[in-house]
Design an enzyme around this catalytic site. Structure first.
Site, PDB file in Angstrom:
ATOM      1  N   CYS B  88       0.812  -1.217   0.000  1.00  0.00           N
ATOM      2  CA  CYS B  88       0.000   0.000   0.000  1.00  0.00           C
ATOM      3  C   CYS B  88       0.847   1.269   0.000  1.00  0.00           C
ATOM      4  CB  CYS B  88      -0.958   0.010   1.185  1.00  0.00           C
ATOM      5  SG  CYS B  88      -2.223  -1.265   1.082  1.00  0.00           S
ATOM      6  N   LYS B 338     -10.259   6.739   3.893  1.00  0.00           N
ATOM      7  CA  LYS B 338     -11.605   6.400   4.351  1.00  0.00           C
ATOM      8  C   LYS B 338     -12.663   6.826   3.339  1.00  0.00           C
ATOM      9  CE  LYS B 338     -14.971   5.182   6.925  1.00  0.00           C
ATOM     10  NZ  LYS B 338     -15.704   4.947   5.668  1.00  0.00           N
ATOM     11  N   HIS B 342      -9.302   4.216  -1.649  1.00  0.00           N
ATOM     12  CA  HIS B 342      -7.978   3.592  -1.550  1.00  0.00           C
ATOM     13  C   HIS B 342      -7.692   2.671  -2.744  1.00  0.00           C
ATOM     14  CE1 HIS B 342      -4.342   2.051  -0.040  1.00  0.00           C
ATOM     15  NE2 HIS B 342      -4.780   1.056   0.698  1.00  0.00           N
TER      16      HIS B 342
END
Lengths: 479, 397
Positions: B88, B338, B342
Site C-alpha cells: 500500500c 476512508k 484507496h
C-alpha cells in the site's frame, strides 16, 4: 498364550474428541417435519472444518507419546483424507519423530485399528497406533446422529500396564455397511439382519474363542469394550457370551457417537481408566469380521485420563444447519470470496513441510528462539548467518499478544480468529486460532497448540496442515 | 556523506482522477486521466517527459506486470519506464523513484503514476494470492481489516483503556473523514455519517465496524517532478518542493521477536523520525497531514507514531477535535483513504495531491487557512509486517 507374548502390553492409551458436541435431541427437531432424526439422546462429537482423521489421530497420539520414541507408527482410519499420500509419515513429522521411524497406514474397515493393535502386540516393536475418523454422513440418515468424530491412540511395548492374555480373530465378509469411491457416504443394510447375524455368527463366537485362549470364564471379565454394529446391541451380545460387565463402547456411543475405527481404542482407554490392578478387560473390534483381545491390568497406562476428560469437556451446540455444514452434508454458497484457493507447491512442502507440520522453530547462537528458522536470526543484534538448533513449539506455554475475529475473509465456520502468539521461550508467531468458545479470545489469553488443516484446496483435493492456537481449557459440559 | 533531497525536487504538476467504483473506466483510462491533468498543470509537452515510474500494487488482478501498460497508455515513445511495488506504500514509492532520478541529475522531468483497478476483482476487499509460498504453509489468511484490528486490543491493553472509549475515538476518526470527504468532488464516499451510525455498523473484524474501514476504490494519481531551478525557469517562482521522503520496512522484529507489544507501528516511527530530520522540521511545524487511514485504528495510532500525540493520548486528542479540519492539526482534509478512497497504488500520490493543492491554495472548499508543511504517511502491509513511507512537502521559499 506363551510367556513371551504375555510380557507385551499397552503402555499408553488415549482418546481425543473435537470440542463441538451436537445436542442430538435438540438438533433432531429440525428433521421432525420429515419424520427423520429418530429418538436421539446424548451428544455427537463434531469435528471443526479444520479437523480431519489425521489431525484427530495426531491429537490423540500426543497423549501417549511419552519420552521414548516408537520404532513404528501406524495410522488407522476408514476416512483418511488421501488415497495416495501416506498419513503415518505425516504423523511422524507432526509428532517430530525421527524420519527413520517405520510407518504404515491401515484401513479397509472399522476393525482396522484393533487388528493393528493385535499385530503390534504379537510383534516385537515399540509401536504407536494413531486412529482418526471423520466420516462423511448424509443429512437425515441414521448415521449422522449415531456416528461421531474423534481419535484414539495406543502405545504398545514390552513394558505395558495392560497385558494381552488372550485373543481370537475371525474374518468374514459381512456387509452391514459399506462405503466406496463411488459411494463415499455409508450405505447400510437391514438392521434386523445385522443385529441377529453379526451377534450369532461373528462377534459372540470370536469373544468366546478369546476367553478360551485366555483360559478365563465370561464372568471373569470386569470391563467390556465391545463394538456394537448398531446402537443397543450390547445386551444381546453380552447375553450370548455370558458377560455382564459394563460396556464402555456403549457409553462412548452415547456420549460422543460411534467413532468408527477410533471407537475401540477410545473405549479401551475408558475401561483402563476405570480398571484396577488385576481386572480383566475384553476388547472386541468389529467390521468384516471380528478381533477379540483380553487384557489383564498389571500397572499404570499413560493417557487414559485425557480420554475420560474429553467426554465431559466440550462446547454443546444444537444448530442443525451448522452441523450439516460442518459434516459436509450441506454445501453452502459462501459467495465469491470463498472461491479463493491456494495451490500448495510440492517443492515448497519438500523444503518446509517437515518444520511446518512439526512446528519446529530455531534457537540462534545467543539463545533467541524464532519461527520459522532463518539464515540470519531475527534477533536485533544479529549481523550475519548463524546456525540454528531445532526447537519444537507445540508444547511450549503461550499467550495472545493481539487478536481479532475477522468476518471478511472466508472461513467455513466464521469468524476467522487470528493474532500474534507469544511463546514462553521467546518465540512469537502470527497464527490462526481454533476452537473458539462463546467468549472468543482476548489479549493475554493462555493458549495451547492444536494440529489443524491450514489450507484446503477443494478443486485439487489437497490440504496442508499447521498448528493453531486453541483455548487452554475447554468448558465443562453439564451433566 | 548523504545530505538528503530537501528542496532538490520541485513538483510542478499533479493530477488525480475521481476515485470510486469506476465501472466504465479501464486502468489505462485512469492512467491517461491522471497524467493529462498533471501534464496540463505543469504546462509541459509529453515529449519533454524523460522517464516514468508506475506504482501498481496488485498486478494479478488489474493493470498487469511491468510498466508497459503505462508506456502504452501514455504513448511514451521509447522512454525508460519502470514499475514499482511496495504494497500500500506503492504510490509514495513511485514518487520516491521519480524524485531520486531528478535529484541525481539523471533526468530533467520525471513522472510518477499510481494506479489501481480494484473493482475488477468481482468482490469487496482486497484480492488474495493464489500461489502457495512457504509462508502460506503457516501464516494466517487474515483480511486487511483483520490484520489492522490487531492494533486495537493491544492498544487498550497497553494503555489500560476501555474498549468502548477506543471505539468512540475510532468512530470520531471516521466521522471527521466523512465530513471532509463530503467536500471533495473527487472522493469515493461523499456523504456525512453520524456517530451513532458509525458506532452501530456491522462488525468486519473486531472491533472494526464497516465505517472503521476505508473504501476499496479504482483510481489513479500522478506527479511530474523536476528541479527547482528548472521550475523557476518555467515561471514557477515559489514551487512546491519535496522536503523529505523516507521509507522504513520491517525485517521481522515485530512478529518474530519478543519486544513489540502490538500497539504501534514501528516503521512509521522510524520513517517519521528520518523525514523530520531530512526536512529539518519537527512534528509541530506541520500544517496538516494525510495519513494512511486504511482503518480508523491505524489513523489513531499513527497520530502517536508521527509524534503528533503523546503515547496513549491520541484517543483524547481525537475526541477533542485536534485532528478535525478546523482543529489544530488537520488530518485527512480530503477525506483520506476512508472517503477519498484507496486504489492501493495511487493512494500515496493522492495524499501528495491534497498537500500540493493545499500549499497552492487550490483546495477549494477544503482549503485550510495557513499551510506551510504537509506530511503524507503511506503504510504498506500490516502493523506486524509493514512498509512505511513518510514524505514532507512545502514551498521552496
Amino acid at each position: 498364550m506363551s510367556e513371551e507374548i504375555c510380557r507385551r502390553g499397552i503402555s499408553g492409551l488415549s482418546g481425543y474428541l473435537p470440542m463441538l458436541r451436537l445436542d442430538r435431541t435438540s438438533a433432531a427437531k429440525a428433521l421432525r417435519f420429515a419424520g427423520l432424526g429418530g429418538r436421539n439422546a446424548g451428544y455427537r462429537s463434531t469435528a471443526g472444518w479444520d479437523e480431519d482423521a489425521l489431525t484427530l489421530a495426531a491429537e490423540a497420539a500426543r497423549n501417549v507419546l511419552g519420552t521414548a520414541q516408537p520404532d513404528r507408527v501406524c495410522f488407522a482410519s476408514t476416512s483418511a483424507p488421501f488415497f495416495e499420500r501416506g498419513h503415518a509419515p505425516l504423523l511422524v513429522d507432526a509428532l517430530a519423530l525421527p524420519p527413520q521411524t517405520r510407518t504404515i497406514d491401515v484401513a479397509g474397515c472399522r476393525r482396522c485399528a484393533v487388528s493393528a493393535l493385535l499385530d503390534a502386540l504379537l510383534g516385537s516393536d515399540d509401536s504407536l497406533i494413531a486412529v482418526g475418523e471423520k466420516r462423511p454422513v448424509p443429512a437425515g440418515s441414521n448415521f449422522q446422529f449415531a456416528w461421531g468424530d474423534g481419535g484414539s491412540a495406543v502405545r504398545v511395548s514390552d513394558e505395558g500396564g495392560a497385558q494381552l492374555v488372550g485373543h481370537a480373530s475371525s474374518s468374514h465378509d459381512f456387509v452391514d455397511i459399506y462405503s466406496s469411491r463411488e459411494h463415499p457416504s455409508p450405505y447400510g443394510y437391514e438392521e434386523r439382519f445385522v443385529k441377529e447375524t453379526a451377534t450369532r455368527d461373528i462377534i459372540a463366537p470370536t469373544i468366546k474363542a478369546a476367553l478360551t485362549d485366555a483360559g478365563i470364564a465370561a464372568d471373569d471379565i470386569d470391563h467390556a469394550c465391545v463394538i456394537e454394529p448398531l446402537p443397543g446391541m450390547w445386551r444381546a451380545i453380552g447375553k450370548a457370551c455370558g458377560i455382564t460387565a459394563p460396556n464402555h463402547a456403549s457409553e462412548l456411543s452415547a456420549a460422543a457417537g460411534d467413532l468408527g475405527a477410533a471407537h475401540p481404542l477410545f473405549s479401551l482407554a475408558m475401561a483402563v481408566d476405570a480398571a484396577k490392578p488385576g481386572d480383566k478387560i475384553l476388547l472386541a473390534g468389529f467390521g468384516s469380521g471380528c478381533d477379540a483381545l483380553i487384557f489383564e491390568m498389571s500397572g499404570p497406562v499413560a493417557g487414559t485420563e485425557q480420554a475420560r476428560q474429553a467426554l465431559t469437556h466440550g462446547l454443546i451446540f444444537n444448530d442443525y444447519v451448522r452441523f450439516i455444514s460442518l459434516t459436509g452434508a450441506l454445501d453452502l454458497d459462501w459467495g465469491v470470496r470463498s472461491e479463493f484457493e491456494q495451490k500448495a507447491q510440492a517443492t515448497v512442502l519438500h523444503r518446509n513441510g517437515r518444520d511446518t507440520i512439526g512446528f519446529i522453530g530455531g534457537r540462534d547462537t545467543k539463545g533467541s528462539v524464532q519461527f520459522p528458522k532463518s539464515r540470519i536470526p531475527v534477533r536485533p543484534d544479529a549481523d550475519g548467518p548463524e546456525p540454528m538448533e531445532d526447537v519444537r513449539l507445540v508444547d511450549v506455554p503461550a499467550k495472545l499478544v493481539s487478536v481479532t475475529a475477522d468476518r471478511l475473509n472466508f472461513t467455513p465456520d466464521p469468524p476467522f480468529w487470528f493474532g500474534l502468539v507469544q511463546f514462553e521461550n521467546g518465540a512469537r508467531v502470527m497464527m490462526e486460532f481454533t476452537d473458539a468458545d462463546d467468549e472468543g479470545f482476548s489479549v493475554g489469553d493462555e493458549v495451547t497448540m492444536r494440529l489443524r488443516i491450514k489450507s484446503h484446496n477443494k478443486s485439487r483435493g489437497f490440504r496442508t496442515y499447521f498448528w493453531k492456537a486453541g483455548p487452554l481449557r475447554r468448558p465443562a459440559m453439564e451433566a | 556523506m548523504a545530505t538528503g533531497i530537501k528542496d532538490r525536487i520541485a513538483i510542478i504538476g499533479m493530477g488525480c482522477t475521481q476515485f470510486g467504483e469506476l465501472w466504465d473506466k479501464s486502468p489505462e483510462d485512469l492512467i491517461v486521466d491522471a497524467f493529462e491533468e498533471a501534464l496540463a498543470d505543469a504546462g509541459l509537452d509529453r515529449s519533454q517527459i524523460d522517464a516514468a515510474w508506475m506504482g501498481n500494487a496488485l498486478d494479478d488482478i488489474n493493470v498487469g506486470n511491468s510498466a508497459l501498460p503505462l508506456a502504452h497508455a501514455l504513448r511514451l515513445k521509447s522512454k525508460p519506464v519502470s514499475r514499482v511495488e511496495n504494497m500500500c506504500a506503492t504510490g509514495t514509492e513511485a514518487l520516491r523513484a521519480a524524485s531520486y532520478a531528478v535529484a541525481a541529475g539523471a533526468v530533467d522531468f520525471a513522472v510518477a503514476v499510481g494506479v489501481e483497478k480494484l473493482k475488477d476483482t468481482g468482490y469487496g476487499g482486497l484480492p488474495l494470492r493464489t500461489k502457495g509460498l512457504a509462508n502460506d504453509l503457516w501464516m494466517p489468511y487474515g483480511s486487511a481489516p483483520g490484520t489492522f484490528a490487531q492494533l486495537a486490543g493491544a492498544y487498550t491493553a497497553r494503555h489500560g483503556l476501555a474498549a468502548e472509549d477506543l471505539k468512540r475515538a475510532m468512530a470520531h476518526v471516521s466521522w471527521k473523514s466523512h465530513q471532509n470527504g463530503a467536500l471533495n468532488p473527487k472522493a469515493h464516499l461523499r456523504k456525512s455519517v453520524d456517530m451513532e451510525t458509525i458506532l452501530n455498523a456491522p462488525m468486519i473484524a473486531d472491533p472494526l465496524g464497516l465505517f472503521d474501514c476505508c473504501g476499496v476504490s479504482d483510481g489513479a494519481a500522478c506527479a511530474i517532478v523536476t528541479t527547482p531551478e528548472i521550475a523557476k525557469s518555467l515561471g514557477i517562482a515559489n514551487p512546491v518542493t519535496v522536503k523529505a521522503i523516507q521509507l522504513s520496512a520491517s525485517h521481522g522484529w515485530e512478529a518474530g521477536y519478543s519486544e513489540w507489544d502490538g500497539a504501534f507501528v514501528r516503521n512509521t516511527r522510524e520513517a517519521a523520525k528520518n523525514a523530520y530530520a531530512e526536512a529539518g522540521i519537527g512534528a509541530n511545524d506541520l500544517s496538516l497531514t494525510e495519513v494512511h487511514d486504511c482503518f480508523s485504528i491505524t489513523e489513531l495510532v499513527t497520530m502517536e507514531d508521527l509524534g503528533l500525540s503523546a503515547d496513549g493520548r491520541a484517543i483524547f486528542d481525537i475526541l477533542d477535535g485536534r485532528y478535525d479540519r478546523d482543529g489544530a492539526m488537520p488530518c485527512q482534509s480530503d477525506g483520506g483513504l476512508k472517503c477519498f478512497g484507496h486504489p492501493v497504488g495511487a493512494s500515496g500520490l493522492r495524499m501528495a495531491y491534497e498537500i500540493y493543492g493545499q500549499l497552492q491554495g487550490r483546495a477549494g472548499d477544503r482549503q485550510l487557512a495557513k499551510v506551510d508543511f504537509g506530511l503524507t504517511h503511506n503504510l504498506g502491509g500490516q502493523p506486524a509486517n509493514s512498509v512505511a513511507a513518510v514524505s514532507i512537502l512545502g514551498r521552496l521559499n
